[in-house]
Design a protein around this motif. Structure first.
Motif, PDB file in Angstrom:
ATOM      1  N   GLY A 149      -0.621   7.792   2.044  1.00  0.00           N
ATOM      2  CA  GLY A 149      -0.043   6.767   2.841  1.00  0.00           C
ATOM      3  C   GLY A 149       0.892   6.042   2.045  1.00  0.00           C
ATOM      4  N   LYS A 150       1.934   6.600   1.459  1.00  0.00           N
ATOM      5  CA  LYS A 150       2.576   5.877   0.537  1.00  0.00           C
ATOM      6  C   LYS A 150       4.301   6.251   0.807  1.00  0.00           C
ATOM      7  CE  LYS A 150       1.835   9.045  -3.480  1.00  0.00           C
ATOM      8  NZ  LYS A 150       1.573   9.336  -4.501  1.00  0.00           N
ATOM      9  N   PRO A 151       5.149   5.214   0.253  1.00  0.00           N
ATOM     10  CA  PRO A 151       6.572   5.899   0.451  1.00  0.00           C
ATOM     11  C   PRO A 151       7.020   6.905  -0.134  1.00  0.00           C
ATOM     12  CG  PRO A 151       6.403   3.478  -0.453  1.00  0.00           C
ATOM     13  CD  PRO A 151       4.855   4.098  -0.745  1.00  0.00           C
ATOM     14  N   SER A 152       7.817   7.686   0.428  1.00  0.00           N
ATOM     15  CA  SER A 152       8.539   8.746  -0.271  1.00  0.00           C
ATOM     16  C   SER A 152       9.504   8.302  -1.113  1.00  0.00           C
ATOM     17  CB  SER A 152       9.133   9.498   0.880  1.00  0.00           C
ATOM     18  OG  SER A 152      10.252   9.064   1.501  1.00  0.00           O
ATOM     19  N   ALA A 153       9.889   9.507  -2.217  1.00  0.00           N
ATOM     20  CA  ALA A 153      10.811   9.087  -3.171  1.00  0.00           C
ATOM     21  C   ALA A 153      12.059   8.643  -2.749  1.00  0.00           C
ATOM     22  CB  ALA A 153      11.234  10.337  -3.975  1.00  0.00           C
ATOM     23  N   LEU A 203      11.957   4.916  -1.743  1.00  0.00           N
ATOM     24  CA  LEU A 203      11.859   4.322  -3.167  1.00  0.00           C
ATOM     25  C   LEU A 203      13.209   4.037  -3.631  1.00  0.00           C
ATOM     26  CD1 LEU A 203       8.472   5.737  -4.676  1.00  0.00           C
ATOM     27  CD2 LEU A 203       8.794   3.471  -3.668  1.00  0.00           C
ATOM     28  N   ASN A 260       1.693  -7.279  -8.389  1.00  0.00           N
ATOM     29  CA  ASN A 260       2.157  -6.193  -7.541  1.00  0.00           C
ATOM     30  C   ASN A 260       1.203  -5.699  -6.644  1.00  0.00           C
ATOM     31  OD1 ASN A 260       0.222  -5.075  -9.291  1.00  0.00           O
ATOM     32  ND2 ASN A 260       1.217  -3.064  -9.323  1.00  0.00           N
ATOM     33  N   SER A 261       0.173  -6.370  -6.518  1.00  0.00           N
ATOM     34  CA  SER A 261      -1.179  -5.952  -5.332  1.00  0.00           C
ATOM     35  C   SER A 261      -1.689  -6.830  -4.655  1.00  0.00           C
ATOM     36  CB  SER A 261      -2.014  -5.013  -6.111  1.00  0.00           C
ATOM     37  OG  SER A 261      -3.311  -4.872  -5.416  1.00  0.00           O
ATOM     38  N   SER A 264       4.917  -3.755  -1.348  1.00  0.00           N
ATOM     39  CA  SER A 264       4.671  -2.374  -1.513  1.00  0.00           C
ATOM     40  C   SER A 264       5.283  -1.213  -0.813  1.00  0.00           C
ATOM     41  CB  SER A 264       3.029  -1.917  -1.677  1.00  0.00           C
ATOM     42  OG  SER A 264       2.467  -2.700  -2.708  1.00  0.00           O
ATOM     43  N   LYS A 265       5.509  -1.628   0.552  1.00  0.00           N
ATOM     44  CA  LYS A 265       6.100  -0.615   1.295  1.00  0.00           C
ATOM     45  C   LYS A 265       7.356  -1.039   1.712  1.00  0.00           C
ATOM     46  CE  LYS A 265       2.171   1.965   2.379  1.00  0.00           C
ATOM     47  NZ  LYS A 265       0.559   1.386   2.578  1.00  0.00           N
ATOM     48  N   TYR A 293       9.330  -1.291  -4.169  1.00  0.00           N
ATOM     49  CA  TYR A 293       8.476  -0.181  -4.956  1.00  0.00           C
ATOM     50  C   TYR A 293       6.872  -0.514  -4.687  1.00  0.00           C
ATOM     51  CZ  TYR A 293      12.578   0.933  -7.861  1.00  0.00           C
ATOM     52  OH  TYR A 293      13.469   1.302  -8.638  1.00  0.00           O
ATOM     53  N   ALA A 294       6.235   0.627  -4.224  1.00  0.00           N
ATOM     54  CA  ALA A 294       4.766   0.821  -4.098  1.00  0.00           C
ATOM     55  C   ALA A 294       4.201   0.118  -5.186  1.00  0.00           C
ATOM     56  CB  ALA A 294       4.188   1.896  -3.523  1.00  0.00           C
ATOM     57  N   GLY A 295       4.459   0.552  -6.401  1.00  0.00           N
ATOM     58  CA  GLY A 295       3.741   0.159  -7.552  1.00  0.00           C
ATOM     59  C   GLY A 295       4.146  -0.905  -8.211  1.00  0.00           C
ATOM     60  N   ALA A 296       5.303  -1.673  -7.862  1.00  0.00           N
ATOM     61  CA  ALA A 296       6.044  -2.503  -8.833  1.00  0.00           C
ATOM     62  C   ALA A 296       6.466  -3.545  -7.821  1.00  0.00           C
ATOM     63  CB  ALA A 296       7.153  -2.123  -9.771  1.00  0.00           C
TER      64      ALA A 296
END
Lengths: 449, 449
Positions: free
Chosen positions: A61-65, A68, A122-123, A281-282, A285-288
């Motif tokens: 369940g995360k964004p694709s490249a 991003l 970031n979270s 996050s969506k 950047y999901a991580g940043a």
């Protein structure tokens, strides 16, 4: 769907047509002979999938490249200019509640006032974890004592199917989860109201109110209003945990809107009964990305006081990066349309397979989400684990059955979460062909047994 | 000191010389008449300071803008190239333990192996808060049960004077603090050993082992070795909280080194008894750096498992930024020399004022740190609050007296933390002239009373 290249199935079209044709029949109208024939054909097809050495993944369940990439300009956007509204040095310590321009941008996303928001790191999961932790152990400052001080096991309501990380926050903090049904318009409010009235140790409810994970549900105005009134029905210090993770994540411009819960709370005098969360996050950047929490000023004061024991401030430079990049609500909306353009074809292909392969078969039901990251799929009762296992053996990885329920236990063993954002269109096409086969095979076998 | 412009004092040099000359006499050798004369002169000087409308601040233990400028290249360093060792998409979720190149760089700073480190977000305080929280409530996985499960109030040893934010973590989590003396070579180890042997509910000790906040103490090799052995003396699940915040923050190349505690622990078989922390808050950006925690693989496994309940991963893009910018240990060392070049003149001017104004007066003692961010100053017993108040009334803000002790209580009311990193050289010069005057005035008045 024009981007889609033909899939290199190793069996021929005549075989496929035969399978699809027979499967338009209803499962419960089939004779034993028919079921046996289907089983043979489906098992054959399954063996062919298995032999073709697939390695596909529908769990993430995360964004694709590709999504991003939409935000890569962020990395260079600051240049030498770190000027900002508060005219402070964002590089240094401090500013626990975030920078004003970021507050203004994301307060609109959460539907709260500019002084009812805190911008974090970031979270948003971390903000939620802290919110539950502080409520449980430290309390709400002037608004009330901690849940723990009441001397009973704290309980939360968990609309199901739901988001496993919400459940694990509670499990980690010793809070008991009580499942309630998530209907097409939101949580079963009759059940919710009855439960909170009966048991004052129920202190919270998890909500993903727009494009719910995994069902894609958008809570109706009526449900939002009833949730806003819970603070009056429930025991002291009850909080609705409103994780608006997909607030701006629609797949089309005509997706249903969500009522503003803070407005509803204000109307009912229950502003202190709600914690609202969100993040980029969506979005970027999901991580940043950056996270945010919206709440009444009383809640914010107590929450910030506790949060300040664990940190001096968030990464304000990254907050500035986000404001420079997204600019304003219009910039954000345009950016989210670019996300939808990447995501929608992926959802379309999942739904095409489900409709063509399983509609009117009596074998399955699923949602057709207008936003978010998931398709929630129900097999016949008792088959989810088997389908997930069959698919895994044929090289298609699915989220473990049960993951969308507290303690990993789906009482009906029927729900499967399909996450199509990361794989390519071709990969989704291949994976869904396998998935549909596995559902049919498991359903026919169950009927025969 | 050539950068220093003359300070525009409103009183004349003859007056100053007179004050300085008389004050070289020892306080306890002065007659009452002399003391009265001094009081008059000092009070006059004080009134002149007060009348000059100063607004100076020696409270802020954070980098100056000039230091932050040293890292501005970070903001543009990534360009379009996000390639990294793990060859993963750093923009996305995941990687709870950080990126490998960052681990390698900062493992050297902490003195641990590359698989004994976790790289976090912008705050090592958050990692410390979580470490105490998890130890208290969730435990150490295979290594042991939680402190709370023992059913007694958890206690920590707090070498004093120390860092207020360490104390507030414990206070927030319901942990009792027991002060122990911080000697010139580190904590009073005789007292520490005796305490932990006698009371198994003492579960931790806070250490800032190099350039200690605020005393600038560097723990001796012997003290480090004795701390490494505490795990054998102490009750179960004891942890040394080793906040090596100033690991590479020396003011000159010949500053004393710190023994590697993980090596010492390995020698004694106590690797599991230590948590090591650090960050780039005073290396790159105080608000937008990266943090790190070094610990045994057993500790790391349990800690990561708990941490993963509150977040999916740190900002890996910012980690990449840091590695690209600092490069390697040599790059880091060169960068820290640039910091020292900014900081050392500030410390020099503080020390010049203290030496010229207070040496051999019997009124004060202080440390002369070779690194870190603070000068720790002791008045005569009972005078710290008065000096801080006098200075405040004359426009010089000092850290509240008592802040360096648990619960804000300095039993001798004598310690004052001086933080010279943020003000300009001229501001420090002016502020320290006021400070010295306030110390003298309070001391003389105490003697007279």
């Amino acid at each position: 769907m024009s981007q889609l290249r033909p899939t290199p199935y190793s069996f021929n079209r005549a075989q496929r047509d035969q399978v699809f044709k027979v499967m338009t029949l209803q499962l419960d109208q089939a004779s034993t002979t028919q079921l046996r024939e289907w089983e043979t054909t489906l098992a054959q097809e399954y063996q062919q999938f298995k032999a073709s050495g697939l390695n596909l993944d529908l769990t993430r369940g995360k964004p694709s490249a590709e999504q991003l990439d939409l935000s890569d300009a962020m990395n260079l956007i600051l240049g030498d200019d770190l000027s900002n509204e508060s005219n402070t040095d964002l590089r240094n310590y401090g500013g626990l509640d975030g920078i004003p321009e970021c507050k203004r941008l994301f307060a609109k996303v959460l539907g709260v006032a500019n002084d009812e928001i805190l911008i974090g790191g970031n979270s948003s999961l971390t903000l939620m974890y802290f919110a539950v932790l502080f409520a449980q152990n430290q309390g709400f400052g002037a608004l009330g004592a901690s849940w723990a001080s009441e001397g009973k096991t704290t309980k939360f309501l968990a609309p199901v199917p739901g988001y496993d990380r919400h459940f694990s926050v509670c499990e980690h903090l010793g809070i008991e989860l009580i499942p309630v049904a998530l209907n097409d318009d939101g949580p079963d409010m009759d059940a919710v109201e009855q439960l909170v009235k009966a048991d004052p140790s129920i202190k919270g409810i998890w909500c993903v109110p727009r494009f719910s994970n995994p069902t894609g549900t958008v809570y109706s105005d009526q449900v939002v209003d009833r949730l806003a009134q819970l603070g009056k029905l429930a025991g002291s210090n009850f909080r609705v945990f409103w994780d608006n993770a997909y607030a701006v994540h629609s797949l089309s411009d005509d997706a249903p809107e969500l009522a503003n819960i803070m407005d509803r709370c204000r109307a009912h005098g229950t502003e202190d009964s709600i914690y609202i969360f969100g993040s980029t996050s969506k979005i970027t950047y999901a991580g940043a990305g950056v996270s945010f929490a919206g709440m009444s000023k009383g809640n914010l004061k107590a929450f910030s006081q506790h949060l300040g024991m664990s940190q001096i401030g968030p990464d304000k430079i990254n907050q500035l990066r986000h404001v420079r990049f997204l600019k304003d609500s219009e910039g954000l909306a345009a950016h989210m349309r670019a996300h939808a353009a990447v995501l929608k074809p992926r959802f379309d292909i999942v739904l095409k397979h489900l409709r063509e392969g399983l509609a009117d078969t009596g074998m399955a039901s699923w949602n057709e989400p207008q936003g978010g990251y998931f398709v929630s799929f129900d097999t016949l009762p008792g088959l989810a684990k088997e389908v997930v296992q069959l698919a895994a053996d044929a090289g298609v990885k699915l989220t473990p059955a049960g993951a969308t329920f507290p303690y990993g236990k789906d009482p009906d063993n029927k729900n499967i979460r399909i996450a199509p954002s990361v794989p390519s269109l071709e990969e989704i096409d291949r994976a869904m062909a396998v998935f549909v086969n596995c559902v049919k095979l498991a359903s026919v076998r169950q009927r025969l047994s």
